[in-house]
Write a protein that holds these residues in place. Structure first.
Motif, mmCIF file in Angstrom:
data_model
loop_
_atom_site.group_PDB
_atom_site.id
_atom_site.type_symbol
_atom_site.label_atom_id
_atom_site.label_comp_id
_atom_site.label_asym_id
_atom_site.label_seq_id
_atom_site.Cartn_x
_atom_site.Cartn_y
_atom_site.Cartn_z
ATOM 1 N N GLY B 13 -2.351 43.880 -4.234
ATOM 2 C CA GLY B 13 -3.674 43.399 -3.855
ATOM 3 C C GLY B 13 -4.455 42.737 -4.974
ATOM 4 N N THR B 14 -3.947 42.761 -6.192
ATOM 5 C CA THR B 14 -4.655 42.155 -7.308
ATOM 6 C C THR B 14 -3.984 40.841 -7.701
ATOM 7 N N ALA B 15 -4.763 39.758 -7.699
ATOM 8 C CA ALA B 15 -4.225 38.465 -8.116
ATOM 9 C C ALA B 15 -4.047 38.459 -9.622
ATOM 10 N N MET B 16 -2.946 37.915 -10.092
ATOM 11 C CA MET B 16 -2.721 37.888 -11.540
ATOM 12 C C MET B 16 -1.810 36.739 -11.926
ATOM 13 N N THR B 17 -1.817 36.444 -13.218
ATOM 14 C CA THR B 17 -0.829 35.509 -13.747
ATOM 15 C C THR B 17 0.088 36.294 -14.671
ATOM 16 N N ALA B 18 1.330 35.833 -14.762
ATOM 17 C CA ALA B 18 2.278 36.489 -15.647
ATOM 18 C C ALA B 18 3.129 35.415 -16.302
ATOM 19 N N GLU B 19 3.608 35.728 -17.511
ATOM 20 C CA GLU B 19 4.522 34.811 -18.186
ATOM 21 C C GLU B 19 5.847 35.522 -18.336
ATOM 22 N N VAL B 20 6.854 34.966 -17.696
ATOM 23 C CA VAL B 20 8.148 35.659 -17.703
ATOM 24 C C VAL B 20 9.284 34.733 -18.101
ATOM 25 N N GLU B 21 10.292 35.340 -18.725
ATOM 26 C CA GLU B 21 11.532 34.633 -19.001
ATOM 27 C C GLU B 21 12.181 34.275 -17.670
ATOM 28 N N PRO B 22 12.797 33.096 -17.582
ATOM 29 C CA PRO B 22 13.441 32.725 -16.303
ATOM 30 C C PRO B 22 14.512 33.718 -15.884
ATOM 31 N N ARG B 23 15.189 34.371 -16.844
ATOM 32 C CA ARG B 23 16.294 35.244 -16.450
ATOM 33 C C ARG B 23 15.829 36.662 -16.134
ATOM 34 N N ARG B 24 14.551 36.928 -16.221
ATOM 35 C CA ARG B 24 14.062 38.284 -15.986
ATOM 36 C C ARG B 24 14.002 38.562 -14.477
ATOM 37 N N SER B 25 14.546 39.696 -14.082
ATOM 38 C CA SER B 25 14.491 40.055 -12.663
ATOM 39 C C SER B 25 13.076 40.468 -12.291
ATOM 40 N N LEU B 26 12.789 40.418 -11.003
ATOM 41 C CA LEU B 26 11.471 40.879 -10.546
ATOM 42 C C LEU B 26 11.273 42.346 -10.928
ATOM 43 N N ALA B 27 12.346 43.133 -10.827
ATOM 44 C CA ALA B 27 12.238 44.553 -11.175
ATOM 45 C C ALA B 27 11.839 44.725 -12.639
ATOM 46 N N ASP B 28 12.522 44.011 -13.520
ATOM 47 C CA ASP B 28 12.194 44.124 -14.946
ATOM 48 C C ASP B 28 10.784 43.617 -15.220
ATOM 49 N N MET B 29 10.403 42.554 -14.502
ATOM 50 C CA MET B 29 9.044 42.020 -14.699
ATOM 51 C C MET B 29 8.011 43.074 -14.295
ATOM 52 N N LEU B 30 8.240 43.694 -13.148
ATOM 53 C CA LEU B 30 7.289 44.712 -12.691
ATOM 54 C C LEU B 30 7.239 45.877 -13.672
ATOM 55 N N ARG B 31 8.404 46.316 -14.103
ATOM 56 C CA ARG B 31 8.476 47.512 -14.939
ATOM 57 C C ARG B 31 8.007 47.253 -16.372
ATOM 58 N N ASP B 32 8.531 46.183 -16.953
ATOM 59 C CA ASP B 32 8.320 45.992 -18.391
ATOM 60 C C ASP B 32 7.082 45.160 -18.703
ATOM 61 N N ASP B 33 6.819 44.150 -17.876
ATOM 62 C CA ASP B 33 5.675 43.288 -18.174
ATOM 63 C C ASP B 33 4.396 43.810 -17.535
ATOM 64 N N LEU B 34 4.520 44.333 -16.315
ATOM 65 C CA LEU B 34 3.314 44.790 -15.611
ATOM 66 C C LEU B 34 3.151 46.307 -15.680
ATOM 67 N N ARG B 35 4.118 46.989 -16.331
ATOM 68 C CA ARG B 35 4.041 48.440 -16.534
ATOM 69 C C ARG B 35 3.968 49.221 -15.217
ATOM 70 N N LEU B 36 4.561 48.656 -14.180
ATOM 71 C CA LEU B 36 4.634 49.381 -12.906
ATOM 72 C C LEU B 36 6.015 50.043 -12.844
ATOM 73 N N VAL B 78 5.380 50.846 -5.010
ATOM 74 C CA VAL B 78 5.022 52.211 -4.636
ATOM 75 C C VAL B 78 3.647 52.602 -5.173
ATOM 76 N N GLU B 79 3.264 52.015 -6.300
ATOM 77 C CA GLU B 79 1.959 52.368 -6.875
ATOM 78 C C GLU B 79 0.812 51.924 -5.972
ATOM 79 N N GLY B 80 1.094 50.965 -5.077
ATOM 80 C CA GLY B 80 0.039 50.470 -4.205
ATOM 81 C C GLY B 80 -0.012 51.163 -2.854
ATOM 82 N N LEU B 81 0.837 52.167 -2.669
ATOM 83 C CA LEU B 81 0.957 52.775 -1.347
ATOM 84 C C LEU B 81 -0.189 53.747 -1.054
ATOM 85 N N ALA B 82 -0.495 54.603 -2.010
ATOM 86 C CA ALA B 82 -1.573 55.581 -1.792
ATOM 87 C C ALA B 82 -2.921 54.897 -1.937
#
Lengths: 779, 167
Positions: B13-36, B78-82
């Protein structure tokens, strides 16, 4: 009203449900990342290792030559037949299994570390790999390790006095040649560790996905060559273990060494392929067994030649004796076996190390005894349930021919309850009807014992150099009346924190929410062994009960002084110290406050701090599983239609958690029975390195269970609870495979191997159809 | 490899910008860049489903999608579920029915079920079991997961009446 016996929702769950659990990978912030370069070959001499050229700041690569002062992992078993083999942290001179770590790359990101590791060229002069029993035990076979020229790392032998005579008297001797293929525990979270160096103290903290943090600390300190107090091991939230995360692995040695060498923080999160290749395997066993029966169907003697492929190394601390020696010692299971001859060998090969996996040896030995009963019944014209009635242990304590003493169980009663619940005659009618329609239903029974909660006496008997078994617990009530319980055990999904909180709540008279159980941190908990072998509820539970009783005694003493009554008049209940029959009541937090801040009034040591210690001899849970299947003879596919469990695990502290353990165990047993197989090709390449190739069951393969409970109380458990972690996996394969055999009885097909995959079932039907013209001609 | 690409997306629900390596998976982006870090990686082969998140409302294996492919998308984890401390009906049902043990696969199952139930609130028991067979759990034997999803479906259909929370 007690908290024990209630299906309390787990205290562990809210954080896990919200995504706030912290597993090892969630501790890697700010770490350098580690990747291992692994041997592509099963066996060979390392001629040289070419390292990549690395630009400044591009990372580093280390090999065994860099690990000055680092020793090998060499677990000890004090038996004359045991051949100790050392496992290096990184391969030195030679490789002995495919996937063995040879070099380690460190870089800023996991991707960069993997890029570096891929550029390490390992020049290996290959040797013909020794992968199978036949290859390892062949006359003149190459020795996998010079320490074990015969390729046998451990061997048990026993023959009872009257064995020959008993066999000579037999009306019938039934032979079985059974095989369990190699399998993996497959925890959903792979292994992983994050080691960080503290510049202020020189200490290293290793956060790792493990089941035995204290043991790991001891082993690591010994191998790395550092004071144990300079190392802290933390098991955070752990995403399943099932035995695979018990052992000290070389990767953790390397991580601790790297953290010290580089004086920084390093993280290694295993990928799934590595987990299949190089964590630990299990189950790879061949049992040749003969059972001598009287004409009445009584088992007179058992003759067993058991082989376990223990792989390239011996797992620390329990050693490679764990599978072969348990198979050897506990083969009789729930049956009276008057005479016994056994030989059990742990055979070393160029495959991944074998380590404990839920059930250890017992899934295979239960499969063995249950196939034996079925085949003997057939040979003697007896009903398969009746022959079990005649052989199950019914008098206690029972001493097996290998010296195992069974406390009271309900082997016969559990089977009778299961059989009655299933309504076997109704099934037989359904089965007969189905066969006329060309559908093949089968019913399989499995009766078994599960040795649980055993302390040092049992492990010492095995000759283990490191003797696990006891648990210690430190309990404290803080001035606000909340309880902290520090346990040496290390749960990872079992719900132990909730169950212990329920125990403490009943002793101290507080609600479980006020009991915080602290586990999995060597800095914060007393030395203990961890969670494995269905032991934590019994042993950590017993120690917790003792600590809580002592705390309750102290609270009562304080309450007695405060309320000016005799100690014996005080009860602790629902948050209060009360004097029944009067209106005297003091809130427990007031007692806690007084114990800390008014201690001069009581003539007692200030505060409320107690401890508990428990080291029991062990107790047997038991169960009967009955499974109903339909086999599709066109595809070889097996559908499980019904699965009944009658379980006797003593008193259930939290019935919902107990049922969860049973259901999860049975699911793994179903996977082991029908789908799961690690396959090496003849060159030693592991062909099953993804979850698309190695197949744990999904929600479609596992039915809802019908679970019934019985309650036999043992004096060997102070909480009256018995262990229940492994039983589902121990009993399910035999029930499923007996059911498959029953379904295929019209074809004369023998089920002698697990997993019985569709391909194998289909092949067996075809082969039998070709051989046997009495079988339907069109299959 | 390390040239980063700037993307915009909505996460929980929160709009954001992110800068990611092209080879980074969405999972890694969520976990490592967005700390989710609630999104877990069990296999990185797209089989186990522990990394399941919702992308534009559909369950997706976040290990099989690049982070840059989420440009312009709405991602739910999952962090957005509750709703604060108030658990989502699925979380509540998993809790009350012991639908988890080690908890590692749980976020993936929750998001899979959330996506499936939003698409079809009236799934039959067979359909629920079929959908849940997309993901792997090694602890529970599935029966309590299936039961929890079935019960949560009923609660969700009954509407957004305030859920009692356990304290």
């Amino acid at each position: 009203m007690t908290w024990i016996g209630r299906s309390l929702p787990r205290l562990e769950d809210p954080s896990l449900l919200k995504g706030h659990g912290t597993y090892v990978a969630d501790h890697a912030d700010g770490a350098l990342h580690v990747a291992f370069a692994r041997s592509p070959l099963a066996a060979g001499e390392i001629l040289g290792i070419e390292l990549p050229e690395i630009a400044p700041g591009g990372g580093q690569v280390f090999t065994a030559a860099d690990l000055h002062g680092v020793g090998v992992i060499r677990p000890v078993l004090n038996r004359p037949d045991y051949r100790a083999v050392g496992q290096p942290a990184l391969a030195a001179g030679r490789v002995v299994f495919p996937g063995q770590a040879v070099a380690v790359a460190v870089a800023r990101t996991a991707a960069e570390a993997e890029d570096l590791a891929e550029q390490v060229f390992i020049d290996i002069e290959p040797q013909d790999p020794i992968l199978t029993f036949d290859a390892a035990l062949a006359e003149g076979a190459r020795a996998v390790h010079p320490e074990a020229p015969e390729n046998v790392l451990v061997e048990g032998n026993l023959k009872t006095k009257g064995f020959d005579e008993a066999v000579a008297q037999a009306a019938v001797v039934i032979e079985l040649d059974l095989r369990s293929r190699r399998q993996s525990a497959v925890p959903m979270e792979t292994r992983g560790g994050v080691a960080s160096y503290d510049r202020a103290t020189g200490r290293v903290t290793l956060v790792a996905s493990v089941q035995m943090p204290h043991m790991l600390r001891t082993g690591l300190a010994d191998v790395v060559g550092m004071a144990e107090s300079d190392l802290r091991v933390i098991a955070p939230d752990v995403g399943g273990g099932f035995g695979q995360k018990m052992s000290l692995f070389p990767e953790y040695v390397v991580l601790v060494w790297l953290a010290r060498k580089l004086r920084t923080k390093v993280a290694w999160i295993e990928d799934r392929r590595e987990n299949f290749l190089a964590s630990a395997h299990s189950r790879d066993q061949a049992f040749f067994v003969r059972g001598a029966f009287s004409a009445e169907g009584r088992l007179l003697a058992l003759d067993a030649n058991l082989k376990s492929n223990v792989g390239a190394f011996s797992c620390y601390p329990v050693t490679c004796g764990v599978e072969p020696l348990m198979a050897f010692g506990e083969l009789p299971g729930p049956y009276v076996v008057p005479e016994y001859r056994g030989r059990s060998r742990g055979v070393t090969t160029n495959t991944c190390m074998m380590a404990p996996y839920r059930g250890v040896a017992r899934p295979m030995l239960t499969f063995t005894m249950e196939r034996l009963m079925e085949k003997a019944a057939k040979a003697l014209g007896l009903d398969a349930v009746e022959i079990r009635r005649r052989n199950l242990i019914t008098s206690f304590p029972h001493r097996s021919p290998t010296g195992v003493v069974y406390d009271e169980g309900s082997y016969l009663q559990a089977m009778e309850a299961a059989v009655a619940h299933v309504d076997v005659p109704a099934f037989r009618a359904r089965q007969a009807r189905a066969r006329t329609e060309g559908r093949y239903l089968g019913l399989g029974v499995s009766v078994f014992s599960e040795r649980t909660g055993y302390g040092t006496p049992v492990y010492a008997q095995r000759g283990m150099g490191i003797v696990p078994g006891y648990e210690s617990v430190d309990l404290a009530m803080d001035p606000s009346g909340n309880v902290e319980v520090r346990i040496g055990s290390s749960p990872h999904g079992q719900g132990l924190k909730t169950a212990l909180a329920q125990l403490v709540a009943d002793e101290i008279g507080v609600v479980p929410d006020r009991v915080r159980v602290i586990a999995g941190d060597t800095d914060a908990t007393p030395y203990g062994w961890g969670t494995f072998a269905s032991r934590s509820m019994v042993i950590a539970g017993g120690a917790t009960k003792f600590a809580a009783e002592a705390a309750a005694d102290k609270l009562k003493a304080i309450a007695a002084k405060m309320m000016e009554v005799e100690v014996g008049a005080v009860v602790l209940d629902e948050g209060y110290a009360r004097v029944p029959g009067t209106n005297k009541a003091t809130p427990i937090p007031d007692l806690a406050r007084a114990a800390h801040h008014q201690s001069q009034r009581f003539g007692l040591e200030a505060g409320i701090r107690t401890s508990g210690f428990y080291d029991p001899g062990g107790t047997f849970s038991n169960a009967c599983h009955i499974c109903e299947v339909e086999v599709d003879i066109e595809t070889g596919g097996v559908k499980i239609l019904r699965f009944v469990v009658v379980e006797d695990a003593g008193v259930l502290i939290n019935p919902m958690i107990v049922d969860g353990q049973i259901a999860g165990g049975v699911a793994q047993g179903i996977g082991n029975a029908l789908y799961e197989e690690l396959i090496y090709d003849e060159d030693g390449n592991l062909l099953t390195t993804s979850l698309a190739d190695y197949l744990p069951p999904t929600a479609l393969e596992v039915p809802d269970l019908e679970i019934l409970h019985m309650e036999t109380i043992s004096p060997e458990s102070v909480t009256k609870a018995k262990g229940v972690g492994e039983g589902g996996t121990i009993g399910a394969p035999a029930a499923v495979l007996n059911a498959v055999a029953d379904a295929l009885a019209p074809f004369g097909v023998e089920i002698d191997e697990m997993p019985a995959t569709p391909q194998k079932i289909r092949l067996a039907i075809r082969n039998m159809a070709i051989r046997n013209t009495r079988a339907p001609a069109d299959v | 490899m390390s040239d980063k690409i700037k993307i915009t997306l909505t996460v929980n629900g929160t709009a954001m910008t992110a800068e990611v390596e092209p080879r980074r998976s969405l999972a890694d982006m969520l976990r490592d860049d967005l700390r989710l870090t609630g999104t877990h990686l069990g296999c990185e082969h797209g089989v186990c489903g522990a990394c399941t998140v919702l992308v534009d409302g559909k369950p997706v294996r976040s290990c099989l999608m690049f982070g840059v492919q989420a440009n312009g998308a709405s991602v739910r984890t999952v962090e957005g579920l509750a709703d604060g401390d108030r658990l989502h009906p699925l979380q509540q049902a998993f809790w009350e029915n012991h639908g988890l043990q080690c908890g590692f696969c749980t976020p993936g199952f929750l998001m899979l079920a959330a996506g499936a139930l939003e698409e079809n609130p009236d799934m039959t028991d067979e359909e629920i079991r079929d959908v849940l067979s997309s993901n792997l759990c090694r602890c529970t034997g599935y029966q309590n997961i299936v039961k929890a999803v079935r019960l949560a479906a009923e609660v969700m259909k009954a509407g957004p009446a305030p859920q009692a929370t356990r304290s």
